[in-house]
Design a protein around this motif. Structure first.
Motif, PDB file in Angstrom:
ATOM      1  N   PRO A   1       0.836  -1.201   0.000  1.00  0.00           N
ATOM      2  CA  PRO A   1       0.000   0.000   0.000  1.00  0.00           C
ATOM      3  C   PRO A   1       0.870   1.249   0.000  1.00  0.00           C
ATOM      4  O   PRO A   1       2.039   1.212   0.393  1.00  0.00           O
ATOM      5  CB  PRO A   1      -0.788  -0.131   1.301  1.00  0.00           C
ATOM      6  CG  PRO A   1       0.076  -0.953   2.182  1.00  0.00           C
ATOM      7  CD  PRO A   1       0.809  -1.910   1.281  1.00  0.00           C
ATOM      8  N   ALA A   2       0.302   2.361  -0.429  1.00  0.00           N
ATOM      9  CA  ALA A   2       1.058   3.607  -0.516  1.00  0.00           C
ATOM     10  C   ALA A   2       1.395   4.173   0.855  1.00  0.00           C
ATOM     11  O   ALA A   2       2.259   5.047   0.973  1.00  0.00           O
ATOM     12  CB  ALA A   2       0.276   4.634  -1.330  1.00  0.00           C
ATOM     13  N   SER A   3       0.720   3.709   1.894  1.00  0.00           N
ATOM     14  CA  SER A   3       0.982   4.165   3.261  1.00  0.00           C
ATOM     15  C   SER A   3       1.161   2.958   4.164  1.00  0.00           C
ATOM     16  O   SER A   3       0.541   1.918   3.950  1.00  0.00           O
ATOM     17  CB  SER A   3      -0.176   5.028   3.776  1.00  0.00           C
ATOM     18  OG  SER A   3      -0.073   5.258   5.166  1.00  0.00           O
ATOM     19  N   SER A   4       2.011   3.110   5.182  1.00  0.00           N
ATOM     20  CA  SER A   4       2.226   2.020   6.125  1.00  0.00           C
ATOM     21  C   SER A   4       1.216   2.020   7.265  1.00  0.00           C
ATOM     22  O   SER A   4       1.232   1.120   8.105  1.00  0.00           O
ATOM     23  CB  SER A   4       3.641   2.113   6.727  1.00  0.00           C
ATOM     24  OG  SER A   4       3.811   3.351   7.404  1.00  0.00           O
ATOM     25  N   SER A   5       0.323   2.997   7.306  1.00  0.00           N
ATOM     26  CA  SER A   5      -0.697   3.040   8.350  1.00  0.00           C
ATOM     27  C   SER A   5      -1.774   2.001   8.068  1.00  0.00           C
ATOM     28  O   SER A   5      -2.265   1.899   6.945  1.00  0.00           O
ATOM     29  CB  SER A   5      -1.331   4.421   8.437  1.00  0.00           C
ATOM     30  OG  SER A   5      -0.395   5.373   8.922  1.00  0.00           O
ATOM     31  N   TYR A   6      -2.157   1.284   9.112  1.00  0.00           N
ATOM     32  CA  TYR A   6      -3.109   0.194   8.911  1.00  0.00           C
ATOM     33  C   TYR A   6      -4.488   0.701   8.503  1.00  0.00           C
ATOM     34  O   TYR A   6      -5.289  -0.033   7.911  1.00  0.00           O
ATOM     35  CB  TYR A   6      -3.227  -0.657  10.183  1.00  0.00           C
ATOM     36  CG  TYR A   6      -4.083  -0.036  11.265  1.00  0.00           C
ATOM     37  CD1 TYR A   6      -5.439  -0.285  11.341  1.00  0.00           C
ATOM     38  CD2 TYR A   6      -3.525   0.829  12.206  1.00  0.00           C
ATOM     39  CE1 TYR A   6      -6.231   0.295  12.320  1.00  0.00           C
ATOM     40  CE2 TYR A   6      -4.299   1.405  13.189  1.00  0.00           C
ATOM     41  CZ  TYR A   6      -5.648   1.148  13.241  1.00  0.00           C
ATOM     42  OH  TYR A   6      -6.427   1.733  14.201  1.00  0.00           O
ATOM     43  N   ASN A   7      -4.798   1.971   8.806  1.00  0.00           N
ATOM     44  CA  ASN A   7      -6.116   2.525   8.474  1.00  0.00           C
ATOM     45  C   ASN A   7      -6.096   3.355   7.199  1.00  0.00           C
ATOM     46  O   ASN A   7      -7.018   4.110   6.928  1.00  0.00           O
ATOM     47  CB  ASN A   7      -6.652   3.361   9.630  1.00  0.00           C
ATOM     48  CG  ASN A   7      -5.753   4.557   9.967  1.00  0.00           C
ATOM     49  OD1 ASN A   7      -4.541   4.494   9.801  1.00  0.00           O
ATOM     50  ND2 ASN A   7      -6.351   5.629  10.452  1.00  0.00           N
ATOM     51  N   TYR A   8      -5.066   3.189   6.393  1.00  0.00           N
ATOM     52  CA  TYR A   8      -4.966   3.908   5.116  1.00  0.00           C
ATOM     53  C   TYR A   8      -6.052   3.448   4.147  1.00  0.00           C
ATOM     54  O   TYR A   8      -6.326   2.247   4.030  1.00  0.00           O
ATOM     55  CB  TYR A   8      -3.582   3.664   4.499  1.00  0.00           C
ATOM     56  CG  TYR A   8      -3.442   4.070   3.056  1.00  0.00           C
ATOM     57  CD1 TYR A   8      -3.503   5.409   2.671  1.00  0.00           C
ATOM     58  CD2 TYR A   8      -3.250   3.108   2.063  1.00  0.00           C
ATOM     59  CE1 TYR A   8      -3.367   5.781   1.353  1.00  0.00           C
ATOM     60  CE2 TYR A   8      -3.106   3.469   0.734  1.00  0.00           C
ATOM     61  CZ  TYR A   8      -3.165   4.804   0.382  1.00  0.00           C
ATOM     62  OH  TYR A   8      -3.038   5.163  -0.930  1.00  0.00           O
ATOM     63  N   ASP A   9      -6.668   4.380   3.455  1.00  0.00           N
ATOM     64  CA  ASP A   9      -7.706   4.064   2.465  1.00  0.00           C
ATOM     65  C   ASP A   9      -7.041   3.833   1.118  1.00  0.00           C
ATOM     66  O   ASP A   9      -6.729   4.773   0.391  1.00  0.00           O
ATOM     67  CB  ASP A   9      -8.714   5.207   2.373  1.00  0.00           C
ATOM     68  CG  ASP A   9      -9.843   4.901   1.386  1.00  0.00           C
ATOM     69  OD1 ASP A   9      -9.860   3.777   0.827  1.00  0.00           O
ATOM     70  OD2 ASP A   9     -10.694   5.784   1.173  1.00  0.00           O
ATOM     71  N   CYS A  10      -6.809   2.565   0.783  1.00  0.00           N
ATOM     72  CA  CYS A  10      -6.103   2.280  -0.476  1.00  0.00           C
ATOM     73  C   CYS A  10      -7.046   2.274  -1.669  1.00  0.00           C
ATOM     74  O   CYS A  10      -6.653   1.907  -2.771  1.00  0.00           O
ATOM     75  CB  CYS A  10      -5.334   0.965  -0.387  1.00  0.00           C
ATOM     76  SG  CYS A  10      -6.321  -0.477  -0.024  1.00  0.00           S
TER      77      CYS A  10
END
Length: 604
Positions: free
Chosen positions: A271-280
């Motif tokens: 995913p583009a972000s390592s945050s688990y709550n990122y909206d991919c």
């Protein structure tokens, strides 16, 4: 704390169905007293046309029964104002509590995993050939799991023992007078076949069923498993294409009347972000995720309703368009039991299929602010008692955290330390005469954490158990003759060939330096003329003595140039060399400091 649930924007629902040879009843929590039963809709209770089926899933546990240490035991949460919070997470005592709480009030609940439940495990599990982890998964009421590449670390026969039980053929029974019972859940390996017979190594699929609700699970590992496992571990096995295999068994399940299908795929994305709550799914379905799983998802049959994935240790809940152009759920719950994915699948009794437009899914954090599950506490206590005489032996001292798995840099401080240990142990003429050492980054399984060491033993002591957690595979070391040409080719293979999309930067011993220019593409990223050993340019026509573990020496991780070594000498294990180095270079009065990690100059 958990991510905001997201609704899948289109498609059919996914249900977990029965096994290739047997049907296993779902674990179902009792309905709360007085719960209403809607006879017209039946959502969540199963008496109407549609019912809600809860799918709980996780992946890449790697035997982490105790809470992972340091950054390996944290997840990132991005708040609405853009700030990022680090949350301590993981530990099977907490995972059990979270899963059991999540199941409450859900008449239809099934729990699935996407591989690498075992392998690369900390000493508590690894010392006993991962029997403790299988015991824990049984207590968690795991219903089904695909195999991952690490399920093959000790070979097909040992994987069969994990499934069927029995004492280890050489180590014997871990607990005196007690025979290991094996997994109470089916391991699925649809795309792993015997080279001679062509038959699947294990069951290819499983059908979960309750009150006429059926969900089929097809389990596959990545086709490239032989490239990332020692040759002995996959000897006699063939690994087929993920898409072709899933589509084949989807048709078989449909002929058996199973229309709701979930694929458990041990392959993943980034995913583009390592945050688990990122909206991919922003700005559109699947736009925020890349990697091998996206191509798999785009080509797997539209009859498959969802893909539960793993391998890359990333967190995501995405929708990726299927071949018919309809968004389809693709999930992954990071690694080490830090997250689990909670998905609601709406099952239509008339069509026997999932209503994709009604699918909700979110990753949930396995926080450590809930009560510990007593049965897991007891399990950990009992196995720790058996491991203690070995696990608690001091090996050395550190002055601060030395990051490995938790480091996001190409060159990791702990990687330098491991490579230096290998060079020092194998440099003597009678040990191989190594001039340099190379270490694969994936083989570094954790960090050395000062705070954890201090809390347990005081003054930054590194125990055998902590060292084992860093280097759990006990790979034997090889020293080989390698031409300068092949050494340079291997360094370029870090960023080209099978590693072009997801680079694998080898950790290098002191004396080896070069420049990595990430503004370029492919092999050109390793800048010609900058690769030097002790200040002298590597000569393509010269022969060098190179130390590396047996996995790399066999060309693993996409390094075929390293398999061209000759005049091989087999030395001690990587773990033995690591512990010897810690003992020789540290004391309570003079603990080992983190290496500077300045051997690879990175241009961005």
């Amino acid at each position: 704390m958990s991510a905001t649930p997201r609704k899948n924007r289109a498609g059919r629902r996914i249900l977990a169905v029965g096994a290739g040879l047997a049907t296993v009843g779902a674990l179902v929590a009792a309905l709360p007293a007085g719960a209403a039963q809607d006879q017209s809709q039946g959502r969540g209770h199963g008496w109407g046309r549609t019912v809600d089926v809860q799918l709980l899933s996780f992946n890449d546990l790697h035997g982490n029964l105790e809470p992972p240490a340091g950054s390996s035991g944290q997840v990132s949460h991005t708040h609405e104002d853009g700030t990022v919070e680090k949350i301590d997470a993981g530990g099977v005592e907490y995972l059990a509590t979270h899963l059991r709480q999540a199941r409450q009030g859900n008449r239809y609940s099934v729990t699935a995993a996407a591989g690498d439940m075992i392998g690369g495990s900390p000493l508590l599990s690894g010392l006993f050939h991962d029997e403790p982890t299988i015991d824990a998964l049984n207590k968690l009421k795991l219903d089904v799991s695909s195999v991952g590449n690490h399920e093959f670390d000790e070979g097909a026969k040992e994987l069969a023992r994990m499934q069927n039980g029995g004492c280890h053929p050489t180590a014997g029974c871990s607990v005196e007078g007690k025979t290991f019972e094996g997994a109470a859940f089916p391991y699925l390996a649809a795309n792993v076949t015997d080279e001679k017979t062509g038959r699947p190594l294990l069951d290819p699929y499983f059908v979960w069923e309750k009150d006429g609700v059926k969900i089929g699970f097809i389990g596959v590992t990545l086709e490239g498993t032989p490239n990332i496992v020692t040759a002995e571990g996959v000897k006699g096995l063939k690994f087929g294409d993920e898409v072709e295999t899933i589509n084949k068994y989807t048709k078989i399940l449909e002929r058996k009347g199973v229309k709701s299908i979930v694929a458990l795929v041990h392959e993943g994305g980034a995913p583009a972000s390592s945050s688990y709550n990122y909206d991919c799914d922003s700005p559109g379905p699947g736009d925020g995720i890349s990697g091998p799983i996206t191509e798999i998802a785009k080509n797997v049959s539209p009859q498959v309703d969802a893909l539960v994935t793993g391998h890359t240790h990333q967190a995501y809940v995405c929708t990726v368009p299927d071949p018919a152009g309809k968004p389809r759920l693709v999930t992954s719950a990071a690694s080490f039991g830090k997250l689990y994915t909670d998905t609601t699948l709406t099952y239509d009794r008339r069509t026997k299929d999932i209503v994709r437009a009604s699918v909700d899914s979110a990753n949930r954090v396995v926080t450590r602010d809930v009560p510990k599950a007593q049965d897991m506490t007891d399990l950990i206590r009992d196995w720790n008692a058996l491991a203690a005489p070995i696990a608690n032996r001091p090996q050395g001292f550190i002055s601060a955290d030395i990051n490995g798995r938790g480091s996001t840099a190409y060159e990791k401080p702990l990687g330098d330390l491991i490579a230096d240990a290998q060079l020092e142990g194998l440099a003597p003429a009678d040990k191989g005469g190594a001039q340099l050492a190379l270490m694969n980054p994936g083989g570094i399984r954790s960090d050395l954490v000062w705070a954890e060491s201090a809390a347990k033993e005081g003054n930054g002591v590194v125990t055998y158990g902590e060292a084992f957690t860093v280097q759990p595979f006990t790979n034997m070391m090889h020293v080989v003759d390698l031409s300068g040409e092949n050494l340079l080719a291997a360094l370029k293979q870090q960023v080209s060939g099978s590693n072009a999309a997801s680079v694998k930067i080898l950790q290098v011993s002191k004396g080896l330096t070069y420049t990595l220019d990430m503004t370029k593409t492919g092999a050109d990223r390793v800048v010609d003329g900058t690769v030097k050993l002790n200040g002298e340019p590597i000569d393509p026509a010269k022969t060098y003595r190179v130390a590396m573990n047996e996995f790399l020496a066999g060309g693993g991780d996409g390094f075929p140039a390293l398999a061209k070594g000759t005049n091989k000498l087999v030395g001690a294990s990587d773990l033995d060399l690591f512990n010897a180095y810690l003992g020789a270079h540290s004391s309570a009065a003079a603990p080992l400091a983190p290496p500077a990690a300045d051997r690879i100059t990175v241009v961005r």
